[in-house]
Structure formats: structure tokens, C-alpha cells
Design a protein around this motif. Sequence first.
Motif, PDB file in Angstrom:
ATOM      1  N   PRO A 292       0.811  -1.216   0.000  1.00 30.45           N
ATOM      2  CA  PRO A 292       0.000   0.000   0.000  1.00 30.45           C
ATOM      3  C   PRO A 292       0.848   1.272   0.000  1.00 30.45           C
ATOM      4  CG  PRO A 292      -0.809  -1.556   1.635  1.00 30.45           C
ATOM      5  CD  PRO A 292       0.508  -2.081   1.157  1.00 30.45           C
ATOM      6  N   THR A 293       2.003   1.206   0.668  1.00 32.58           N
ATOM      7  CA  THR A 293       2.888   2.372   0.714  1.00 32.58           C
ATOM      8  C   THR A 293       3.466   2.654  -0.656  1.00 32.58           C
ATOM      9  OG1 THR A 293       3.461   1.698   2.968  1.00 32.58           O
ATOM     10  CG2 THR A 293       4.810   3.398   1.958  1.00 32.58           C
ATOM     11  N   TRP A 294       3.904   1.610  -1.343  1.00 31.93           N
ATOM     12  CA  TRP A 294       4.389   1.766  -2.723  1.00 31.93           C
ATOM     13  C   TRP A 294       3.299   2.385  -3.596  1.00 31.93           C
ATOM     14  CZ3 TRP A 294       2.351  -0.572  -7.143  1.00 31.93           C
ATOM     15  CH2 TRP A 294       3.101  -0.429  -8.318  1.00 31.93           C
ATOM     16  N   MET A 295       2.067   1.927  -3.421  1.00 30.21           N
ATOM     17  CA  MET A 295       0.963   2.458  -4.217  1.00 30.21           C
ATOM     18  C   MET A 295       0.784   3.961  -3.999  1.00 30.21           C
ATOM     19  SD  MET A 295      -1.917  -0.527  -3.837  1.00 30.21           S
ATOM     20  CE  MET A 295      -1.787  -2.101  -4.687  1.00 30.21           C
ATOM     21  N   LYS A 296       0.852   4.372  -2.746  1.00 34.17           N
ATOM     22  CA  LYS A 296       0.701   5.799  -2.451  1.00 34.17           C
ATOM     23  C   LYS A 296       1.815   6.638  -3.077  1.00 34.17           C
ATOM     24  CE  LYS A 296      -1.334   4.715   2.049  1.00 34.17           C
ATOM     25  NZ  LYS A 296      -1.089   4.702   3.502  1.00 34.17           N
ATOM     26  N   TYR A 297       2.969   6.011  -3.229  1.00 33.72           N
ATOM     27  CA  TYR A 297       4.128   6.745  -3.766  1.00 33.72           C
ATOM     28  C   TYR A 297       4.106   6.821  -5.296  1.00 33.72           C
ATOM     29  CZ  TYR A 297       8.953   8.402  -4.062  1.00 33.72           C
ATOM     30  OH  TYR A 297      10.080   9.155  -4.311  1.00 33.72           O
ATOM     31  N   VAL A 298       3.529   5.824  -5.967  1.00 36.55           N
ATOM     32  CA  VAL A 298       3.660   5.767  -7.433  1.00 36.55           C
ATOM     33  C   VAL A 298       2.350   5.957  -8.189  1.00 36.55           C
ATOM     34  CG1 VAL A 298       5.606   4.168  -7.169  1.00 36.55           C
ATOM     35  CG2 VAL A 298       3.321   3.251  -7.664  1.00 36.55           C
ATOM     36  N   TYR A 299       1.210   6.065  -7.515  1.00 33.87           N
ATOM     37  CA  TYR A 299      -0.071   5.990  -8.221  1.00 33.87           C
ATOM     38  C   TYR A 299      -0.234   7.051  -9.296  1.00 33.87           C
ATOM     39  CZ  TYR A 299      -2.035   9.945  -5.589  1.00 33.87           C
ATOM     40  OH  TYR A 299      -2.273  11.203  -5.060  1.00 33.87           O
ATOM     41  N   ARG A 300       0.407   8.213  -9.107  1.00 33.87           N
ATOM     42  CA  ARG A 300       0.262   9.282 -10.107  1.00 33.87           C
ATOM     43  C   ARG A 300       0.930   8.926 -11.440  1.00 33.87           C
ATOM     44  NH1 ARG A 300       1.145  12.462  -5.384  1.00 33.87           N
ATOM     45  NH2 ARG A 300      -0.688  13.760  -4.852  1.00 33.87           N
ATOM     46  N   SER A 301       1.756   7.893 -11.445  1.00 31.52           N
ATOM     47  CA  SER A 301       2.399   7.472 -12.696  1.00 31.52           C
ATOM     48  C   SER A 301       1.401   6.826 -13.654  1.00 31.52           C
ATOM     49  CB  SER A 301       3.530   6.478 -12.402  1.00 31.52           C
ATOM     50  OG  SER A 301       4.540   7.089 -11.627  1.00 31.52           O
ATOM     51  N   ASN A 302       0.246   6.414 -13.143  1.00 30.72           N
ATOM     52  CA  ASN A 302      -0.822   5.879 -13.994  1.00 30.72           C
ATOM     53  C   ASN A 302      -2.105   5.856 -13.171  1.00 30.72           C
ATOM     54  OD1 ASN A 302      -2.572   4.420 -15.658  1.00 30.72           O
ATOM     55  ND2 ASN A 302      -0.936   3.100 -16.439  1.00 30.72           N
ATOM     56  N   ILE A 303      -2.699   7.034 -13.002  1.00 32.20           N
ATOM     57  CA  ILE A 303      -3.891   7.152 -12.161  1.00 32.20           C
ATOM     58  C   ILE A 303      -5.046   6.326 -12.722  1.00 32.20           C
ATOM     59  CG2 ILE A 303      -5.695   8.762 -11.432  1.00 32.20           C
ATOM     60  CD1 ILE A 303      -3.597  10.836 -10.918  1.00 32.20           C
ATOM     61  N   GLU A 304      -5.115   6.226 -14.046  1.00 32.99           N
ATOM     62  CA  GLU A 304      -6.208   5.474 -14.659  1.00 32.99           C
ATOM     63  C   GLU A 304      -6.194   4.009 -14.206  1.00 32.99           C
ATOM     64  OE1 GLU A 304      -4.112   7.416 -16.277  1.00 32.99           O
ATOM     65  OE2 GLU A 304      -5.379   9.046 -17.049  1.00 32.99           O
ATOM     66  N   ARG A 305      -5.003   3.406 -14.143  1.00 30.29           N
ATOM     67  CA  ARG A 305      -4.925   2.005 -13.725  1.00 30.29           C
ATOM     68  C   ARG A 305      -5.303   1.855 -12.255  1.00 30.29           C
ATOM     69  NH1 ARG A 305      -3.761  -3.062 -15.043  1.00 30.29           N
ATOM     70  NH2 ARG A 305      -3.916  -2.382 -17.199  1.00 30.29           N
ATOM     71  N   PHE A 306      -4.893   2.781 -11.432  1.00 24.76           N
ATOM     72  CA  PHE A 306      -5.259   2.702 -10.019  1.00 24.76           C
ATOM     73  C   PHE A 306      -6.749   2.943  -9.815  1.00 24.76           C
ATOM     74  CE2 PHE A 306      -0.742   2.740  -9.166  1.00 24.76           C
ATOM     75  CZ  PHE A 306      -0.646   2.007  -7.992  1.00 24.76           C
ATOM     76  N   ALA A 307      -7.340   3.790 -10.635  1.00 28.34           N
ATOM     77  CA  ALA A 307      -8.787   3.997 -10.546  1.00 28.34           C
ATOM     78  C   ALA A 307      -9.528   2.734 -10.982  1.00 28.34           C
ATOM     79  CB  ALA A 307      -9.197   5.187 -11.406  1.00 28.34           C
ATOM     80  N   GLN A 308      -9.017   2.076 -12.007  1.00 30.54           N
ATOM     81  CA  GLN A 308      -9.607   0.807 -12.456  1.00 30.54           C
ATOM     82  C   GLN A 308      -9.533  -0.232 -11.339  1.00 30.54           C
ATOM     83  OE1 GLN A 308      -8.589  -0.926 -16.462  1.00 30.54           O
ATOM     84  NE2 GLN A 308      -7.675  -2.569 -15.234  1.00 30.54           N
ATOM     85  N   PHE A 309      -8.402  -0.315 -10.674  1.00 30.32           N
ATOM     86  CA  PHE A 309      -8.204  -1.219  -9.534  1.00 30.32           C
ATOM     87  C   PHE A 309      -9.221  -0.921  -8.432  1.00 30.32           C
ATOM     88  CE2 PHE A 309      -5.793  -1.678  -5.416  1.00 30.32           C
ATOM     89  CZ  PHE A 309      -5.722  -3.061  -5.379  1.00 30.32           C
ATOM     90  N   ALA A 310      -9.401   0.342  -8.146  1.00 29.08           N
ATOM     91  CA  ALA A 310     -10.344   0.742  -7.099  1.00 29.08           C
ATOM     92  C   ALA A 310     -11.776   0.334  -7.455  1.00 29.08           C
ATOM     93  CB  ALA A 310     -10.262   2.253  -6.884  1.00 29.08           C
ATOM     94  N   LEU A 311     -12.149   0.553  -8.713  1.00 28.34           N
ATOM     95  CA  LEU A 311     -13.503   0.246  -9.165  1.00 28.34           C
ATOM     96  C   LEU A 311     -13.768  -1.257  -9.200  1.00 28.34           C
ATOM     97  CD1 LEU A 311     -16.228   0.982 -10.610  1.00 28.34           C
ATOM     98  CD2 LEU A 311     -14.942   0.880 -12.768  1.00 28.34           C
TER      99      LEU A 311
END
Length: 390
Positions: A292-311
Amino acid sequence: MKNFSFYSPIKIIFGKDSEDSVGKETKKYGKKVLLHYGGGSIKKTGLYDKVIRSLHEENIEVVELGGVKPNPRLSMVREGIDLCRKEKIEFILAVGGGSAIDSAKTIAAGTLYDGDVWDFFTGKKARIKEAIPIGVVLTIPAAGSEVSPDMVITNEDGWYKKAGIGSDHLFSKFSILNPEITFTLSAKQTVIGVSDILAHIYERYFTQVKNVELTDRLAEAAMKTVINNARLILRNLQDYNARAEIMWSGSIAHNNLLATGKTADWSSHMIEHELSAIYDIPHGEGLAIIFPTWMKYVYRSNIERFAQFALRVWNVDIDLNDLERTALEGITRMEAYYREIGLPVRLKEIGIDDARFEEMASKCVEDGPIGQFRKLKKDDIMEIYKLALI
């Protein structure tokens, strides 16, 4: 989608009483076997007796090497290599989880190698050209080593924990998976394994490669299956159907099917390896903190993929006007799930402070920047450790 080659030659024998076939399967490859396992749990549960009986029924000679520790040690690997050479072992049977299996693979490769087995884990460009064949009776769904050609070993000299060079020679000839064997796992052991399984899927899911819908959907289904069935197991540790779903998901998570067409990342695993090498914590526990910490640090590198993960995985209503909010909510729900099932999400929760962050970050990048989703240098890793602390 990228070009890919998918190869998974392992015979999977799945289901109730499947360990009864271990002798019949083993005799196809040798008549003198090294039985490699961890502590005393397989003897307490009766699994050891069943395996020995099955091997003896096929007139297979057994040489034993028990005592594999979590985060398996290079010293035991070297002991196993000496034993295999002395006894002229023809086959290695690993009975246990990822630690026993990884140790067995490394022994299998090192026995036939004219050099130091640690060469396979360093930059010496050593290649595994042959190995003693191995088989597996899985007791802990977590590492996925029962279906992969890879291994991870800890060298006590400097406390380096490294992944070795994989080889097709290290695919097990068979892997026996009986969910009933996992009934004796505690709730803590179970959720640590769940974290490891999910992390293997995350490493492959978070990619910069586009147009991988089928592989994404397979990964999302596997994640939701693990998430849902872990909850069921915590209500009833002997729920066979839930145990079966977790066990099979653990294998699918690491046989590289979920990486087809993608470039996987693996930086979170490398960052965690430094933690479990030095502090000897369970790998899955460390991953529940680092990922989760890595995610918080890198999510802006591909916000669309992280939004897809969330959905798709955490059922977050997507906000098309604010994908960042959606992405962050997904990470928040992931952390909340880990807390729900009893996993730590901060280093301070397991008594680790910042005393060795510098050392760990330096070791992590000895061979250069890590990761594929976003390249991480020493300063980046230091920031991830700091975020994991608070």
C-alpha cells in the motif's frame, strides 16, 4: 499487449487425499529421494507419516533434511548440496510452503553446479543448465513456488535476501495440493499467505502496458476470489471450499498466466526482501505494509490504472472528474481490508524503526534502479520506507 511466451509444464494433483499419490509420482524420477521440509508441523499433523508410507510402498529410499526456516538460509542449502552429492540423490521432494520449496530448488541446481550456488543470486551471470528433478507437497498457499521456476534465498553473510535466476529446469515435476492439509494453519498463517498471494497478483497487475483486458480481468477475478474467501476462512478455519479457492488462487497468482502480455513490476517484493532479510519477519506480513505504501508513492504514474483497480476490485464508485480521489479510495479500502483480516499496515506496528532504512535502500539498488511501473532509485525507496513507518 506485448508479445509473450507462456510455459507451465507442471502436473498439478489437486484435492482430498492427493498426497497419497506422492510415492507413485516420485518413482517416475528416482529411487533415492531427499525429503526436504521445515519444522515439526508436518509430523504433528500426520502428513510426514503419510508421505513416508507412500514412498516406502514404492520401495523408494528416503534421506531426510528438515529444519528449513522461513526466509530460507543459504547455509542449509549448502548443507543440502553436500548431502545430495554424498548420498547420490536422484530426486528432491519438498513438503512444505515456499521456504522448503525454494530451498529444494536451490539445492537441486547447486548440486550439479561446479561453483558456488550463490552465483545464481548475484551478478556473475551464472546460468542453471541442469538440476536434480523436484516434486512438491504443498502445505501453505502463499509463495506460489510450487508452480514457478524461481527461488528466493537469504545469505546470512550480510543478510542479503535475493531472488535467483530462474530456469525451466526448476519447474517441479508434480505439485500436490490438498486443501485439507491447510486446515491446521492458524488464522495468522492464513492471512500472511493471503497477503503474499495478493502481492503476486499486484506485481503483475500494475503495469504501464495498455490493451491487456483479458489478463486484467483474470487478475481482478483472482484478487476478488482471494479477498472473499479469506473472510470465509476466518469464520471457519476448516472451510474446505474456501481453502480450496485460496490454494488454487495462490498457484494461479504465480504461474505467470496473470502476467501474459504485460511487463510486471516487482519493486515492492525487492523492497520487502530487505525487511525480511534483516528483521526475519514473515514475507507476507512485510508485503501488507510495503505494497500500500508503494501504491501511495507511485499511483500518479498511472492514475487510470489505479482507478480501475479501485472500481473493479474494491467497488469504489468511479469519479470521472477526479480519478485521483477514486485511486486513493481504492488504496484506503485495501489497507482497511488488511486491518480487517489482522495484518499490519505500518512498520511501527511490528516494532521496526528507521535505524536501518539507509542500509536497506542501498542494498535494494546495488544492481541499479528497481521496478518497471516506475523506476525507483535509492531516494525513492527511502521515502517508501518512511511512508511505511507512520
